[in-house]
Design a protein around this motif. Structure first.
Motif, short mmCIF file in Angstrom:
data_model
loop_
_atom_site.label_atom_id
_atom_site.label_comp_id
_atom_site.label_asym_id
_atom_site.label_seq_id
_atom_site.Cartn_x
_atom_site.Cartn_y
_atom_site.Cartn_z
N ALA A 1 0.81 -1.22 0.00
CA ALA A 1 0.00 0.00 0.00
C ALA A 1 0.84 1.27 0.00
CB ALA A 1 -0.94 0.01 1.21
N ASP A 2 2.17 1.11 0.02
CA ASP A 2 3.09 2.25 0.08
C ASP A 2 3.61 2.56 -1.33
OD1 ASP A 2 5.04 4.12 0.69
OD2 ASP A 2 6.50 2.60 1.29
N ASP A 3 3.25 3.72 -1.83
CA ASP A 3 3.70 4.12 -3.17
C ASP A 3 4.97 4.96 -3.16
OD1 ASP A 3 1.49 2.88 -4.41
OD2 ASP A 3 0.23 4.65 -4.05
N PHE A 4 5.53 5.19 -1.96
CA PHE A 4 6.64 6.14 -1.87
C PHE A 4 7.87 5.58 -1.17
CE2 PHE A 4 2.61 8.47 -1.91
CZ PHE A 4 2.77 9.21 -3.06
N ASN A 5 7.98 4.24 -1.10
CA ASN A 5 9.15 3.59 -0.52
C ASN A 5 9.46 4.12 0.89
OD1 ASN A 5 11.24 1.69 -0.61
ND2 ASN A 5 12.74 3.23 -1.25
N HIS A 6 8.40 4.24 1.67
CA HIS A 6 8.54 4.74 3.05
C HIS A 6 8.36 3.63 4.08
CE1 HIS A 6 8.08 7.62 6.40
NE2 HIS A 6 7.06 6.88 6.79
N CYS A 7 7.46 2.69 3.78
CA CYS A 7 7.05 1.68 4.75
C CYS A 7 8.20 0.78 5.17
CB CYS A 7 5.92 0.85 4.15
SG CYS A 7 5.24 -0.38 5.28
N LEU A 8 8.38 0.67 6.50
CA LEU A 8 9.37 -0.23 7.11
C LEU A 8 10.81 0.10 6.70
CD1 LEU A 8 7.39 -3.59 6.72
CD2 LEU A 8 7.59 -2.17 8.78
N GLN A 9 11.03 1.33 6.27
CA GLN A 9 12.38 1.74 5.92
C GLN A 9 13.17 2.28 7.12
OE1 GLN A 9 13.78 1.27 2.73
NE2 GLN A 9 11.91 0.02 2.71
N THR B 1 3.23 11.47 2.83
CA THR B 1 3.84 10.24 2.31
C THR B 1 3.15 8.99 2.83
OG1 THR B 1 5.98 11.36 2.13
CG2 THR B 1 6.01 8.95 2.16
N ASN B 2 2.78 8.98 4.10
CA ASN B 2 2.19 7.77 4.70
C ASN B 2 0.78 7.99 5.24
OD1 ASN B 2 2.73 9.29 6.98
ND2 ASN B 2 3.69 7.65 8.14
N GLN B 3 0.07 8.96 4.67
CA GLN B 3 -1.23 9.34 5.21
C GLN B 3 -2.27 8.22 5.13
OE1 GLN B 3 -3.30 12.34 2.78
NE2 GLN B 3 -1.85 11.93 1.11
N PHE B 4 -2.09 7.26 4.22
CA PHE B 4 -3.03 6.16 4.10
C PHE B 4 -2.46 4.86 4.66
CE2 PHE B 4 -4.20 8.98 0.47
CZ PHE B 4 -5.39 9.44 1.02
N CYS B 5 -1.36 4.93 5.39
CA CYS B 5 -0.77 3.74 5.99
C CYS B 5 -1.57 3.31 7.22
CB CYS B 5 0.68 4.01 6.38
SG CYS B 5 1.44 2.68 7.36
N TYR B 6 -2.03 2.08 7.21
CA TYR B 6 -2.82 1.58 8.34
C TYR B 6 -2.05 1.68 9.65
CZ TYR B 6 -5.13 -1.82 11.40
OH TYR B 6 -5.74 -2.44 12.47
N SER B 7 -0.81 1.21 9.65
CA SER B 7 -0.02 1.23 10.88
C SER B 7 0.20 2.66 11.37
CB SER B 7 1.32 0.53 10.65
OG SER B 7 2.12 0.58 11.81
N ALA B 8 0.51 3.58 10.46
CA ALA B 8 0.73 4.96 10.87
C ALA B 8 -0.54 5.57 11.45
CB ALA B 8 1.21 5.78 9.68
N GLN B 9 -1.70 5.24 10.88
CA GLN B 9 -2.95 5.74 11.43
C GLN B 9 -3.23 5.13 12.80
OE1 GLN B 9 -6.27 5.57 8.72
NE2 GLN B 9 -5.30 6.91 7.22
N CYS B 10 -2.90 3.86 12.98
CA CYS B 10 -3.06 3.23 14.30
C CYS B 10 -2.21 3.95 15.34
CB CYS B 10 -2.68 1.75 14.25
SG CYS B 10 -3.83 0.71 13.31
#
Length: 348
Positions: free
Chosen positions: A204-212, A223-232
């Motif tokens: 779900a990450d289009d910007f190479n941000h997740c788990l980096q 960059t991560n506004q739609f990331c489930y974990s970030a919203q949690c």
């Protein structure tokens, strides 16, 4: 354009078996897990896995858990949903038509949409009952809405609510529910969210941000506004802030892992084990991914984690009640619907 008809409201939660029987649970698991947004494997391995392994083997054990959960009125998830729908209808009045649907099983989304269309609505506001966005939940609801309307010649205006993970009035209810407990008497506080495979988070990450980085979810940005974990994590920070909890007093964790691959971490069960090893005796748990108490809260946290914690030397795992049919939550739903329809919020 002038709206000649009423405004339809489609409240959608995940779903629940029609009964706690093994057959009903099997049908629910099969429909749920065959959704390509839930188990996002190719068609053949997904079907082999679900039809050949998971649904047949898990339906029996899950049915036993649902029997523990079931009330005289039925499944709590559905009962609370019906009460919320009725309350929202009362608040919004005759200009709106409110229908409850479940993404899986009944009342089905196609049937609920047909009931709205039969009322000659000019638009439909889709309200997924998941505060945090995930492709497997909110994304699946939106996908199903679009699938249903692909088969119809007439499509009204459709407005889709994406998420409301830090909506202040909702945060206040979670915080108020926690104040029923003596917070100082707990050794640690967990915010336990339903897990997702790390693979799906990265997908779900289009910007190479997740788990980096270790702290990639600690701040919400474009960059991560739609990331489930970030919203949690943002929900956790909001509730902790309302309760004036210092960072060392709480941890965001993820539960309900299925299968051998890595899921969002840290895991709730592993965190409980670590806390017990360090001498913790009393733990308070929020589960803010769920707006209604259900199998994952009442049984998984309230019963299974309690038993695990006791076996590890702990004493008590207490669950903060969810929003359920709290009148304040019903008003929040009505307010969010009205905001989405562009007419402000309800009175009071």
């Amino acid at each position: 354009m002038k709206h000649l008809g009423k405004k339809g409201v489609l409240l959608v939660n995940l779903g629940t078996p029609d009964s706690p029987s093994r057959g009903a649970v099997y049908r629910y698991l099969k429909q749920f897990l065959l959704d390509p947004r839930v188990i996002d494997y190719p068609w053949l391995p997904r079907n082999l896995l679900v039809r050949g392994i998971i649904a047949p083997f898990r339906s029996g054990s899950s049915a036993k858990l649902y029997k523990q959960l079931w009330t005289e009125e039925g499944s709590p998830l559905k009962v609370y949903g019906e009460r919320v729908a009725a309350g929202v209808q009362e608040l919004l009045g005759e200009e709106y038509v409110v229908e409850l649907a479940m993404r899986y099983q009944s009342p089905s989304m196609p049937d609920a949409i047909d009931r709205l269309l039969a009322q000659k609505v000019s638009e439909i506001i889709v309200f997924p009952m998941f505060p945090q966005y995930a492709s497997a939940t909110t994304g699946s609801v939106h996908d199903e809405v679009m699938r249903v309307f692909r088969e119809k010649d007439t499509i009204p205006n459709i407005r889709m609510i994406n998420s409301y993970y830090d909506y202040p009035a909702m945060i206040d209810i979670f915080a108020d529910n926690a104040r029923q407990f003596d917070l100082d008497s707990y050794d640690h506080i967990l915010f336990s969210y339903h897990g997702l495979p790390q693979r799906q988070l990265r997908k779900a990450d289009d910007f190479n941000h997740c788990l980096q980085s270790e702290n990639c979810c600690q701040r919400i940005s474009a960059t991560n506004q739609f990331c489930y974990s970030a919203q949690c994590h943002a929900t956790t920070r909001a509730i902790a802030g309302a309760l004036q909890l210092t960072p060392e007093r709480y941890t965001t964790t993820f539960q309900s892992r299925l299968g051998p691959e890595a899921w969002a971490q840290p895991y709730t069960s592993a965190t409980l084990e670590e806390l017990a090893k360090n001498g913790a005796k009393r733990i308070l748990v929020f589960s803010p991914a769920f707006v209604a108490d259900c199998l994952e809260t009442i049984i998984e946290i309230g019963t299974e984690y309690q038993e695990e914690f006791e076996e590890l030397g702990g004493e008590k795992v207490d669950l903060v009640p969810s929003l359920n049919d709290d009148p304040r939550w019903i008003r929040i739903v009505a307010d969010l619907v009205m905001e989405q329809s562009g007419v402000g919020t309800s009175m009071g």
